[in-house]
Motif scaffolding. Structure first.
Motif, short mmCIF file in Angstrom:
data_model
loop_
_atom_site.label_atom_id
_atom_site.label_comp_id
_atom_site.label_asym_id
_atom_site.label_seq_id
_atom_site.Cartn_x
_atom_site.Cartn_y
_atom_site.Cartn_z
N VAL A 197 49.09 32.73 42.35
CA VAL A 197 47.79 32.30 42.85
C VAL A 197 48.00 31.44 44.09
O VAL A 197 48.56 30.34 44.01
CB VAL A 197 47.02 31.49 41.78
N PRO A 198 47.57 31.88 45.27
CA PRO A 198 47.72 31.06 46.48
C PRO A 198 46.92 29.77 46.37
O PRO A 198 45.87 29.71 45.73
CB PRO A 198 47.16 31.96 47.59
N ALA A 199 47.42 28.72 46.99
CA ALA A 199 46.70 27.45 47.03
C ALA A 199 45.35 27.64 47.71
O ALA A 199 45.24 28.37 48.70
CB ALA A 199 47.52 26.40 47.77
N GLY A 200 44.32 26.99 47.17
CA GLY A 200 42.98 27.10 47.73
C GLY A 200 42.10 28.10 47.02
O GLY A 200 40.89 28.16 47.27
N ILE A 201 42.68 28.89 46.10
CA ILE A 201 41.89 29.88 45.35
C ILE A 201 41.24 29.20 44.16
O ILE A 201 41.92 28.54 43.37
CB ILE A 201 42.78 31.05 44.89
N ARG A 202 39.94 29.35 44.00
CA ARG A 202 39.23 28.71 42.90
C ARG A 202 38.72 29.70 41.85
O ARG A 202 38.29 29.29 40.76
CB ARG A 202 38.05 27.88 43.42
N ARG A 203 38.76 31.00 42.18
CA ARG A 203 38.29 32.00 41.22
C ARG A 203 38.96 33.33 41.54
O ARG A 203 39.22 33.64 42.71
CB ARG A 203 36.77 32.14 41.28
N ILE A 204 39.24 34.12 40.50
CA ILE A 204 39.89 35.41 40.68
C ILE A 204 39.13 36.45 39.86
O ILE A 204 38.88 36.25 38.67
CB ILE A 204 41.35 35.37 40.21
N LEU A 205 38.76 37.55 40.50
CA LEU A 205 38.16 38.69 39.83
C LEU A 205 39.15 39.85 39.87
O LEU A 205 39.68 40.18 40.92
CB LEU A 205 36.85 39.11 40.52
N VAL A 206 39.42 40.42 38.70
CA VAL A 206 40.37 41.53 38.60
C VAL A 206 39.68 42.65 37.84
O VAL A 206 39.06 42.43 36.80
CB VAL A 206 41.65 41.09 37.85
N ALA A 207 39.80 43.89 38.37
CA ALA A 207 39.13 45.02 37.73
C ALA A 207 39.95 46.28 37.93
O ALA A 207 40.69 46.41 38.90
CB ALA A 207 37.73 45.21 38.31
N PRO A 208 39.82 47.26 37.02
CA PRO A 208 40.49 48.54 37.21
C PRO A 208 40.03 49.22 38.49
O PRO A 208 38.85 49.11 38.87
CB PRO A 208 40.07 49.35 35.97
N VAL A 209 40.95 49.90 39.16
CA VAL A 209 40.59 50.64 40.36
C VAL A 209 39.54 51.68 40.01
O VAL A 209 39.67 52.41 39.02
CB VAL A 209 41.84 51.30 40.97
N GLY A 210 38.49 51.73 40.80
CA GLY A 210 37.36 52.62 40.52
C GLY A 210 36.12 51.89 40.05
O GLY A 210 35.03 52.44 40.06
N THR A 211 36.28 50.62 39.64
CA THR A 211 35.17 49.83 39.13
C THR A 211 34.30 49.30 40.27
O THR A 211 34.81 48.94 41.33
CB THR A 211 35.70 48.65 38.31
N VAL A 212 33.00 49.25 40.03
CA VAL A 212 32.08 48.50 40.88
C VAL A 212 31.60 47.33 40.03
O VAL A 212 31.01 47.53 38.97
CB VAL A 212 30.90 49.35 41.37
N LEU A 213 31.87 46.11 40.48
CA LEU A 213 31.68 44.92 39.65
C LEU A 213 30.61 44.00 40.21
O LEU A 213 30.63 43.67 41.40
CB LEU A 213 33.00 44.15 39.55
N ALA A 214 29.70 43.56 39.35
CA ALA A 214 28.70 42.55 39.70
C ALA A 214 29.14 41.22 39.11
O ALA A 214 29.47 41.14 37.92
CB ALA A 214 27.33 42.94 39.17
N SER A 215 29.15 40.18 39.93
CA SER A 215 29.55 38.85 39.46
C SER A 215 28.57 37.81 40.00
O SER A 215 27.87 38.04 40.99
CB SER A 215 30.98 38.52 39.90
N ILE A 216 28.53 36.66 39.35
CA ILE A 216 27.60 35.59 39.69
C ILE A 216 28.41 34.40 40.19
O ILE A 216 29.39 33.98 39.55
CB ILE A 216 26.77 35.19 38.46
N HIS A 217 28.00 33.85 41.33
CA HIS A 217 28.72 32.74 41.95
C HIS A 217 27.73 31.60 42.20
O HIS A 217 26.87 31.70 43.07
CB HIS A 217 29.36 33.20 43.26
N PRO A 218 27.81 30.52 41.41
CA PRO A 218 26.84 29.44 41.54
C PRO A 218 27.12 28.54 42.74
O PRO A 218 28.27 28.31 43.12
CB PRO A 218 27.00 28.67 40.23
#
Length: 278
Positions: free
Chosen positions: A176-197
């Protein structure tokens, strides 16, 4: 999680004392503080014990597996013994920060250090979307499952990184590089909806982890008594590796609430829930 294959490593200090690796297949549990219930719990032991005994007397102790934990019952009288745990193979552990993919095969991580640990329910190729602040001109090296990927800072937080192969039911460390606060990981081919407050609003983000452009509709269902300035969006031509977001103000009763977007982007649509605090 008892079937999950761990990674080589050592145990953190425990509330009752410490676990010391004497050799590759032998652990010593040094008991400094006897638990009130006389049971010592060693979390994240992936290797199956062969036998558990008192170190000096060789007397067998009662033990059991509880998920990935080893639980040993100590004698109720006398000084706490040193417990000898003979293992059936090389020591492998499941780190306490290990995250298993959800039912959609997606990970949503908040890293607490330079390494995160992932487990896939089945073997798959995955891509990673990092969220945070990094040097745009910097160069970063991502390591996962024995593979390395060098990427510039501009790309690191603006598109997906990968693909990487993920083995089945094996703990895999992710750098995890410094400065990263969140990581989303998904199988290749996925379209992902996520919520960021944010401070006064949330942002709905759709990320295309696939290999072809994506299109679809996304909705933010709200619990009773909630309101939002906007709840539905339509997108088209979302290129592979890219993300698209929409900000909306939400209001609701104080407390902790889980929100999950509803995404219709074809067969590989997925959604990651998020707990927000109002």
């Amino acid at each position: 999680m008892a079937l999950i294959q761990g990674i080589p490593g050592e145990f953190e200090p425990q509330p009752w004392g410490e676990a010391i690796l004497r050799n590759r297949e032998l652990l010593l549990l040094r008991i400094a503080c006897r638990p009130p219930d006389h049971e010592v719990r060693l979390p994240g032991l992936a290797t199956t014990p062969r036998h558990v005994v008192e170190d000096h007397t060789g007397k067998a102790l009662t033990w059991r597996r509880d998920g990935d934990d080893l639980v040993v019952r100590l004698p109720e009288a006398g000084e706490p013994p040193v417990v000898r745990v003979a293992l059936s193979g090389k020591l492998r552990i499941v780190p306490q920060d290990t995250v298993t993919a959800n039912a959609d095969g997606v990970w949503d991580l908040t890293p607490s250090g330079p390494t995160a640990h992932l487990v896939a329910r089945r073997a798959t190729d995955i891509a990673i979307r990092f969220v945070g602040m990094v040097e745009a001109d910097g160069q970063y090296q991502i390591r996962l499952a024995g593979r390395r990927y060098r990427v510039g800072g501009h790309q690191l937080t603006r598109s997906t990184v990968g693909p990487f192969p993920m083995p089945e039911l094996r703990v895999v460390p992710l750098s995890v590089p410094a400065g990263i606060r969140r990581i989303l990981v998904a199988p290749v081919g996925t379209v992902l909806a996520s919520i960021h407050p944010g401070r006064d609003e949330v942002t709905m983000v759709v990320t295309n982890f696939g290999r072809t452009p994506a299109r679809g509709d996304v909705e933010l269902p709200l619990p009773p008594g909630w309101s939002a300035t906007e709840q539905t969006w339509t997108f088209d031509g979302l290129e592979p590796g890219r993300s698209l977001g929409w900000a909306t103000r939400v209001a609701g009763p104080p407390g902790e609430h889980e929100l999950r977007a509803r995404l219709d982007a074809g067969r590989r649509s997925a959604s990651s829930p998020y707990v927000i605090h109002l």
